[in-house]
Design an enzyme around this catalytic site. Structure first.
Site, PDB file in Angstrom:
ATOM      1  CE  LYS A   1      -4.831   0.900   0.485  1.00 40.85           C
ATOM      2  NZ  LYS A   1      -5.449  -0.100   0.762  1.00 40.85           N
TER       3      LYS A   1
ATOM      4  CG  ASP B   1      -6.755   2.821  -0.569  1.00 44.84           C
ATOM      5  OD1 ASP B   1      -7.132   1.973  -0.550  1.00 44.84           O
ATOM      6  OD2 ASP B   1      -7.036   4.437  -0.748  1.00 44.84           O
TER       7      ASP B   1
ATOM      8  N   GLY C   1     -20.631   7.273   4.059  1.00 49.08           N
ATOM      9  CA  GLY C   1     -19.537   7.128   2.796  1.00 49.08           C
ATOM     10  C   GLY C   1     -20.185   6.916   1.500  1.00 49.08           C
TER      11      GLY C   1
ATOM     12  CG  ASN D   1     -15.640   4.176  -6.973  1.00 43.47           C
ATOM     13  OD1 ASN D   1     -16.459   3.859  -8.104  1.00 43.47           O
ATOM     14  ND2 ASN D   1     -14.757   3.287  -7.472  1.00 43.47           N
TER      15      ASN D   1
ATOM     16  N   GLY E   1     -19.280   3.313  -2.203  1.00 45.26           N
ATOM     17  CA  GLY E   1     -20.212   3.845  -1.098  1.00 45.26           C
ATOM     18  C   GLY E   1     -21.764   3.614  -2.035  1.00 45.26           C
TER      19      GLY E   1
HETATM   20  N1  GLU Z   1      -7.123   0.091  -2.987  1.00 46.18           N
HETATM   21  C1  GLU Z   1      -7.739  -1.327  -3.058  1.00 46.18           C
HETATM   22  C2  GLU Z   1      -7.838  -1.833  -1.978  1.00 46.18           C
HETATM   23  O1  GLU Z   1      -8.049  -1.116  -0.480  1.00 46.18           O
HETATM   24  C3  GLU Z   1      -7.608  -1.765  -4.207  1.00 46.18           C
HETATM   25  C4  GLU Z   1      -6.434  -2.638  -4.105  1.00 46.18           C
HETATM   26  C5  GLU Z   1      -5.918  -2.635  -5.534  1.00 46.18           C
HETATM   27  O2  GLU Z   1      -6.964  -3.289  -6.843  1.00 46.18           O
HETATM   28  O3  GLU Z   1      -4.720  -3.567  -5.438  1.00 46.18           O
HETATM   29  O4  GLU Z   1      -8.231  -3.042  -1.808  1.00 46.18           O
END
Ligand code: GLU
Length: 411
Positions: A107, A147, A218, A221, A223
Site C-alpha cells: 500500500k 485507493d 460514505g 465510488n 458506497g
Molecule cells: N485500494 C483497493 C483496496 O484496498 C484496491 C487495491 C488494488 O486494486 O490493488 O483493496
C-alpha cells in the site's frame, strides 16, 4: 479517543496476536508476519502553479510477497502516515491471499489534501511519486492501484510516467487504469458490486428477508456503487452519509437520482424526500455499511449500532476493541467485503499480460465466482473454528501466506 486511532499498525498486531492464539503458526513464521518486508518514504518536490516548489511526503509499504508481487492501492489523504500504510499493506496481504490470488500485499500514500491542488499540480505530484519510486514497481515486483482520493486518471498519469522512464509499454504495472490505456471493463464499480454480492450471501445465511434495510456511511465510488448493486438485489437503502452530512428516508432512496444529486451538488445534504439524520451508525436498519475511512466504529460509539449485519466496505473501519464489543453481530471483514476491487485489478493484469481484453460480462462472471468461493471458504472456516467471521477470513489468508513462506524456505 483510542490510541489505535493514531496507530493503525497496532490494530494489525492486535489482530495477529488474537489469530496466533487460534492458529499457533510456528514462531519463525509468526515473527515474519509482524513486519513489512520494505517501507520506503520519499520526498516529492512539486512545482506549484505559483512557481514555488512544495515538498510532499509519500510512502510505499511492501508487506509480504510470498504468494506473488506486492499489490495494493495508493491513497492521497492528509492523514496518511507510515503506520497507516503499513497496516493497509498487511490487510492487502490477507485480502489477496483469502481470494486465492497469486499476489502479495502492499500500500502507498501521499500526505496531501487533493482538494487544494489544481489539475496540473495533481498530475505533477502523481508523476513525482512514480519518479521517486519507479524502481520498486513493475508487474513482477509491486503493482499499485487506486485507493482513497486516487482515480483512473491518476493511474493513467502514473503509468505514463513509468513507461517513459523504463522506455517500454508495461500496462500491467498499474491497475485501475482508464479503459483506453489498458484498464479492465468493470473495474470502476467492482468493489461496490462485489460487496453487495457478499452482503446478499451473508443475509441469506442469516435468513434476513428480501427488502432488508441498509445504512451506508460514505457515499464515494465504493458506497455509491454498493448502493446501486444492493437495490438491484432487492435491498432498501434507508440512510446515507458523506463526509459532511447524513440523510434518512425509511421508504428507501432512489439511488441513481441520489448519485446524480451528489454529483451535481457535491454532497447528499437536502436530497429531496430525505430528512437529516444525526448519525448514520445509529439508524434503525438491518445492515450497516461502513464505507468511509478506518476507525470510524470505536469502543466509544459502538453501542449506538442497531444493525444485525455489518459489511466492512472501508479498510479497517472497526477498531479491535469495538470488534470484540460487537460480538453479537455478524461482521463481514474488509478483507472479504471489499476484495472485489483488487480481484478485478488482478483480472486487469491478466488481460494486460495476454494483451487481450474481455467484455464486461466475462469480468463480472469471473468476479462473482471468485467472490462467492472466498465467502464460502471463510464461512466454513468460521463454523469450523467457532470464531468471528474476521478471524476465520484472516486465518484462511494467513495460513496460505505461511505455507508459501515455508515453501520458499523463509521460515
Ligand atoms: N485500494 C483497493 C483496496 O484496498 C484496491 C487495491 C488494488 O486494486 O490493488 O483493496
Amino acid at each position: 479517543m483510542e490510541a489505535q486511532q493514531h496507530d493503525a499498525f497496532a490494530n494489525v498486531l492486535a489482530q495477529l496476536t488474537e489469530l496466533q492464539a487460534v492458529l499457533k503458526v510456528e514462531e519463525n513464521a509468526f515473527t515474519l508476519l509482524q513486519e513489512p518486508k520494505r517501507v520506503v518514504r520519499v520526498a516529492i518536490p512539486v512545482k506549484m502553479d505559483n512557481g514555488a516548489v512544495k515538498v510532499f511526503i509519500g510512502y510505499r509499504s511492501q508487506f509480504n510477497d510470498a504468494l506473488g508481487p506486492f499489490k495494493g492501492g495508493i491513497r492521497f489523504h492528509p492523514d496518511v502516515n507510515e503506520s497507516e500504510v503499513k497496516a493497509l499493506s498487511a490487510w492487502m496481504t490477507w485480502k489477496t491471499a483469502l481470494l486465492g490470488l497469486p499476489l502479495g500485499g502492499g500500500k502507498g500514500g501521499i500526505i496531501v489534501d487533493t482538494k487544494t491542488l489544481s489539475a496540473g499540480e495533481l498530475e505533477r505530484l502523481s508523476r513525482g511519486y512514480i519518479r521517486a519510486l519507479y524502481k520498486n514497481f513493475g508487474p513482477e515486483i509491486d503493482v499499485p492501484a487506486p485507493d482513497v482520493y486516487t482515480t483512473p486518471q491518476i493511474m493513467a498519469w502514473m503509468l505514463d510516467e513509468y513507461e517513459v522512464i523504463v522506455g517500454r509499454h508495461q500496462p500491467g504495472t498499474i491497475t485501475g487504469k482508464p479503459l483506453t490505456v489498458g484498464g479492465s471493463a468493470g473495474r470502476g464499480p467492482a468493489t461496490g458490486r462485489g460487496g453487495a454480492l457478499i452482503m446478499k450471501l451473508a443475509a441469506e445465511k442469516m435468513n434476513l428477508p428480501v427488502g432488508s434495510s441498509v445504512a451506508i456511511q460514505g457515499f464515494g465510488n465504493v458506497g455509491a456503487e454498493f448502493a446501486l448493486a444492493a437495490i438491484a438485489f432487492g435491498f432498501k437503502i434507508v440512510a446515507v452519509s458523506d463526509s459532511h452530512d447524513a440523510i434518512y428516508n425509511p421508504a428507501g432512496f432512489d439511488v441513481p437520482a441520489l448519485m446524480k444529486y451528489k454529483h451535481d451538488t457535491g454532497g447528499v445534504k437536502n436530497f429531496p424526500g430525505s430528512t437529516v439524520c444525526a448519525d448514520v451508525l445509529a439508524v434503525e436498519a438491518d445492515v450497516l455499511i461502513p464505507a468511509a475511512l478506518e476507525n470510524s466504529i470505536t469502543a466509544q460509539n459502538f453501542g449506538i449500532i442497531k444493525a444485525k449485519l455489518i459489511v466492512e466496505m472501508a479498510n479497517g473501519p472497526i477498531t479491535p476493541e469495538a470488534d470484540k464489543l460487537l460480538a453479537d453481530k455478524v461482521i463481514v471483514p474488509d478483507i472479504l467485503a471489499n476484495a472485489a476491487g483488487v480481484l478485478v485489478s488482478y483480472l486487469e493484469q491478466v488481460q494486460n499480460a495476454s494483451n487481450y481484453y474481455w467484455p464486461e460480462e466475462e469480468v463480472v462472471a469471473k468476479m462473482n465466482l471468485l467472490m462467492t468461493d472466498a465467502f464460502n471458504t471463510a464461512w466454513s472456516k468460521m463454523e469450523e473454528l467457532k470464531s468471528s467471521f474476521r478471524l476465520a477470513g484472516q486465518a484462511v489468508a494467513v495460513q496460505r501466506v505461511v505455507e508459501a513462506m515455508k515453501a520458499r524456505g523463509w521460515c
